[in-house]
Motif scaffolding. Structure first.
Motif, mmCIF file in Angstrom:
data_model
loop_
_atom_site.group_PDB
_atom_site.id
_atom_site.type_symbol
_atom_site.label_atom_id
_atom_site.label_comp_id
_atom_site.label_asym_id
_atom_site.label_seq_id
_atom_site.Cartn_x
_atom_site.Cartn_y
_atom_site.Cartn_z
ATOM 1 N N ALA B 21 14.110 -53.673 23.870
ATOM 2 C CA ALA B 21 13.269 -52.797 23.046
ATOM 3 C C ALA B 21 14.184 -51.877 22.245
ATOM 4 N N ILE B 22 13.992 -51.831 20.915
ATOM 5 C CA ILE B 22 14.868 -51.046 20.043
ATOM 6 C C ILE B 22 14.015 -50.070 19.238
ATOM 7 N N VAL B 49 17.429 -49.798 23.459
ATOM 8 C CA VAL B 49 18.416 -49.288 22.516
ATOM 9 C C VAL B 49 17.748 -48.183 21.698
ATOM 10 N N CYS B 50 18.400 -47.000 21.663
ATOM 11 C CA CYS B 50 17.905 -45.896 20.843
ATOM 12 C C CYS B 50 18.908 -45.662 19.728
ATOM 13 N N ILE B 75 21.427 -48.288 25.519
ATOM 14 C CA ILE B 75 22.485 -48.048 24.544
ATOM 15 C C ILE B 75 21.930 -46.996 23.598
ATOM 16 N N ALA B 76 22.628 -45.864 23.454
ATOM 17 C CA ALA B 76 22.148 -44.818 22.542
ATOM 18 C C ALA B 76 23.201 -44.563 21.477
ATOM 19 N N SER B 206 10.483 -45.356 12.565
ATOM 20 C CA SER B 206 10.652 -44.165 13.401
ATOM 21 C C SER B 206 9.630 -44.145 14.525
ATOM 22 N N LEU B 207 10.127 -43.934 15.741
ATOM 23 C CA LEU B 207 9.226 -43.853 16.888
ATOM 24 C C LEU B 207 8.465 -42.526 16.884
ATOM 25 N N GLY B 208 9.169 -41.434 16.513
ATOM 26 C CA GLY B 208 8.567 -40.117 16.701
ATOM 27 C C GLY B 208 8.085 -39.419 15.446
#
Lengths: 483, 262
Positions: B21-22, B49-50, B75-76, B206-208
């Motif tokens: 999940a990215i 992965v962020c 992984i950030a 963008s997630l947020g």
């Protein structure tokens, strides 16, 4: 894929068993791929294995075409495409296994061309139906030709070879500049010559070439060569009636409209061609229908000049299925003898709104008669009352001022809801407009036709009812707010 | 700045992972992160992965980092917002930005600040590059929006697949065999096949703080085994997120824009 990758690829051959598929005899060897019979325990459908050529000297486009075909076939379904049974790892053993359809009625018909008109219309309508269903699933074939159309035993046409097809919601990896999207020279549309890949009406052009071929036994631009490919950008084809004087004008109209240089001058959808081929009376004849000579030199010069700066617009973001909804086929279910004047008016208002909002929409007016309504005993001759019904519908439709190409009239027999429902399924309709049944005691007992149509239709249904004005009620005088 | 390097991931991370999940630009939005991670877990995601910009705008930097740092195989990557936490944003920065940065700094634990300060600019794993803005000079925080920029990014990455964020708009650029760069606008839930003969630049959106006119949160599931990607747009409780931003006294338009995705 690079040359080093290529050497590690295994090319499957007769006698091998791979992923459970037994590779049978070689059926056909094309430029890009070999086709083998294939069998597998538990599967009784005849199967075909397509293996791209990957060895030394194989065309660079062989693998991309196979990959493209796989991606598209994975997303297509229905009777008009071969069923996909499996595929190998594209990085190791590239192959795909699909249903084998033996019939090649269209290719055989081309060999026999010119064909009788009725046979041509049947074959053409079956082909267009398959193309329409494909467009509906967001795919443009871009390589339609008689060899890429197979036939099932019942006459259903099946489209094959999606090697350069375009799917509107997939990354399109076919690169014309890289020599991957050649198409078949005799059938490519002008905009394909200009490397446009997102135009669904390119398939309409190819249909036009196939119909031309069936009607005359000749290609519109002669045998394919570099000049004939370029010529289609600035020269309308010779009218088919020049080769075949007995060809009916309506059919020439249909064929030449498919072969228009600009996509927007062609039919918008393949379904419109089905309708034209099955209802010749509904074809609106223009100057195209009557041409019997090549276009004059002045027109040619003008078109040639135009071709120098001709721009074919990228069709994105319009997806094929979105364009289909722009040319909806609408059924107007009319029962005029039992329709009140206000309802007739309301039906016309609805149709007018629809026709204005959807400039490419076309309408079929259908009137259903009970068998007892028929006066004539000869089934092949329209009875007096059927003719009356048609005249009645024409009178109703006259104030709409729809051009002849956009409206046609039809009388059928049977129970109204059944006939409407059957017609909608058979003609793949987009909308039905039907009048609401009156609130008569009889309607309540028999159940309303409109309710059954709404329940059974395969598409949207609009039930029209004239605005009922509120009745003044003596016992409840209107109450004013605030009192 | 310790850890601010282009890293290759240690070998123990390279065990065959199937679904990853990215996501990017979380911006302290705990509700959206929760929603995506739950959904990804249901879809069988094994690693996460962020792509950076973990903080900024939102009112939940602490809990967001706590949730994020607990994700398996994370992984950030460093984003521009994460970086400005440790740097003076400069005189040109609007007061609202200065305020949210200093406020965020106060909310974080020492361990969380260490985690953020050690984030790498990009990570390369097998044939995949993860970077926040562009693989072409990641420190420049370029906004990759057109084909020419995409082409430079693809070529700089030198991998078949590059994942980025930063612009808050999901898209895919890809290269044909003849070197043409084309664009695809992804549809939610519809898998996009990856061809071994093409290179891809994937902006995971963008997630947020979605800004493509769609208020839904966004992440990408990469199925390595099937060689396909799926974008997911999911509804979440943005009212709750917006309420927290207002309650914390941060700039109100950070809250308002969540409802419209602009």
């Amino acid at each position: 894929m690079s040359a080093t990758h290529r050497q590690t690829l295994h090319e499957v051959r007769t006698g091998e068993t791979i992923d459970g598929f037994v590779v049978g005899k070689l059926l056909h060897e094309g430029g890009m791929a070999r086709l083998y019979k294939a069998t597998r325990r538990g599967i009784h459908t005849p199967m075909l294995m397509k293996v791209p050529k990957t060895g030394a000297g194989a065309p660079a486009a062989a693998l991309p075409a196979l990959e493209n075909e796989l991606r598209v076939l994975q997303r297509l379904h229905g009777p008009h495409v071969p069923k996909l049974f499996g595929h190998g790892d594209l990085r190791a053993t590239p192959y795909i296994v699909m249903e084998y359809i033996e019939g090649d009625r269209l290719a055989q018909a081309v060999a026999r061309a010119p064909l009788p008109i009725a046979e041509l219309a049947n074959l053409g309508a079956a082909l267009c139906k398959a193309v329409h269903v494909m467009h509906h699933q967001n795919v443009i074939h871009l390589d339609l030709n008689p060899r890429n159309v197979r036939t099932r035993a019942d006459g259903t046409m099946v489209l094959i070879d999606f090697g350069i097809a375009h799917h509107a919601s997939l990354p399109d990896l076919i690169d014309a500049a890289f020599g991957e999207a050649a198409g078949t020279a005799a059938y490519v549309a002008p905009e394909q010559v200009r490397e446009l890949r997102s135009e669904s009406r390119s398939d309409i052009y190819a249909i036009g070439v196939i119909l031309y071929l069936l009607a005359t036994g000749r290609f519109p631009f002669g045998r394919a060569n570099l000049l004939s490919v370029k010529r289609r950008l600035f020269e309308p084809p010779l009218p088919p009636r020049l080769h075949r004087p007995d060809l009916p004008p309506w059919l020439q109209e249909v064929i030449l409209r498919c072969l228009e240089i600009r996509p927007e001058h062609r039919f918008t959808t393949a379904k419109q061609i089905v309708h034209a081929l099955t209802h010749p009376d509904s074809v609106h004849l223009t100057a195209r229908a009557h041409r019997v000579r090549p276009v004059d030199w002045l027109t040619r010069l003008r078109l040639w000049w135009r071709s120098l700066y001709e721009v074919f617009d990228e069709a994105e973001p319009v997806r094929p299925f979105e364009r289909l909804s722009h040319a909806p086929h609408v059924l107007l279910a009319l029962d005029l003898p039992h329709t009140s004047e206000p309802l007739k008016q309301a039906l016309r208002v609805t149709v007018r709104k629809f026709a204005r909002n959807e400039p490419h929409s076309y309408f079929t007016c259908l009137s259903v008669m009970r068998p007892a309504d028929r006066l004539s005993l000869r089934p092949d001759e329209p009875s007096a009352s059927a003719a009356e019904r048609i005249a009645e519908m024409r009178t109703w439709a006259q104030p709409l001022h729809l051009p002849p190409g956009r409206i046609s009239f039809h009388v059928a027999e049977g129970s109204a809801a059944d006939v409407i429902s059957d017609y909608a399924h058979h003609h793949v309709l987009d909308y039905i407009i039907v009048g609401a049944q009156g609130r008569s005691p009889m309607g309540r007992i028999l159940g309303s036709v409109s309710a059954r149509v709404v329940a059974e239709a395969p598409c949207s249904v609009t039930v029209v009812r004239p605005r009922e004005l509120p009745k003044a009620r003596e016992e409840h005088p209107p109450v004013t707010k605030g009192d | 700045m310790p850890g601010a390097t282009h890293e290759a991931v240690p070998a123990q991370h390279c065990i065959a992972a199937v679904k990853i999940a990215i996501f990017s630009d979380v911006h302290s939005n705990l509700e959206a992160l929760q929603r995506c991670c739950d959904h990804a877990a249901e879809q069988g995601a094994e690693r996460y992965v962020c792509l950076g910009d973990i903080i900024g705008y939102g009112a939940d930097p602490g809990p967001t980092l706590e949730r994020l740092m607990a994700l398996p195989g994370l992984i950030a990557i460093r984003g521009n917002h994460d970086e400005t936490l440790f740097r003076d944003p400069g005189d040109g920065a609007p007061p609202a930005v200065r305020h949210v940065l200093s406020w965020t700094r106060e909310q974080l634990s020492a361990a969380q600040l260490d985690f953020l300060s050690a984030l790498p600019y990009s990570v390369q794993r097998d044939d995949v590059t993860y970077v926040h803005a562009s693989a072409d000079n990641p420190q420049n925080w370029e906004y990759v929006r057109i084909a020419e920029q995409a082409e430079r990014c693809i070529h700089a990455a030198r991998t078949s697949l590059t994942f980025i964020g930063h612009t808050h708009e999901p898209y895919v650029f890809y290269e044909t065999a003849g070197g043409q760069i084309r664009e695809l606008r992804p549809a939610s839930g519809r898998p996009i096949p990856l061809s071994p003969r093409s290179r891809y630049l994937v902006n995971v959106g963008s997630l947020g703080q979605p800004r493509d006119g769609n208020a839904s949160t966004c992440y990408v599931l990469h199925n390595e085994d099937h060689a396909e990607l799926t974008f997911f747009r999911l509804s979440y409780d943005f009212q709750r997120t917006a309420g927290k931003i207002r309650a914390a006294g941060l700039a109100p338009h950070y809250a308002d824009r969540l409802a419209v995705g602009r």
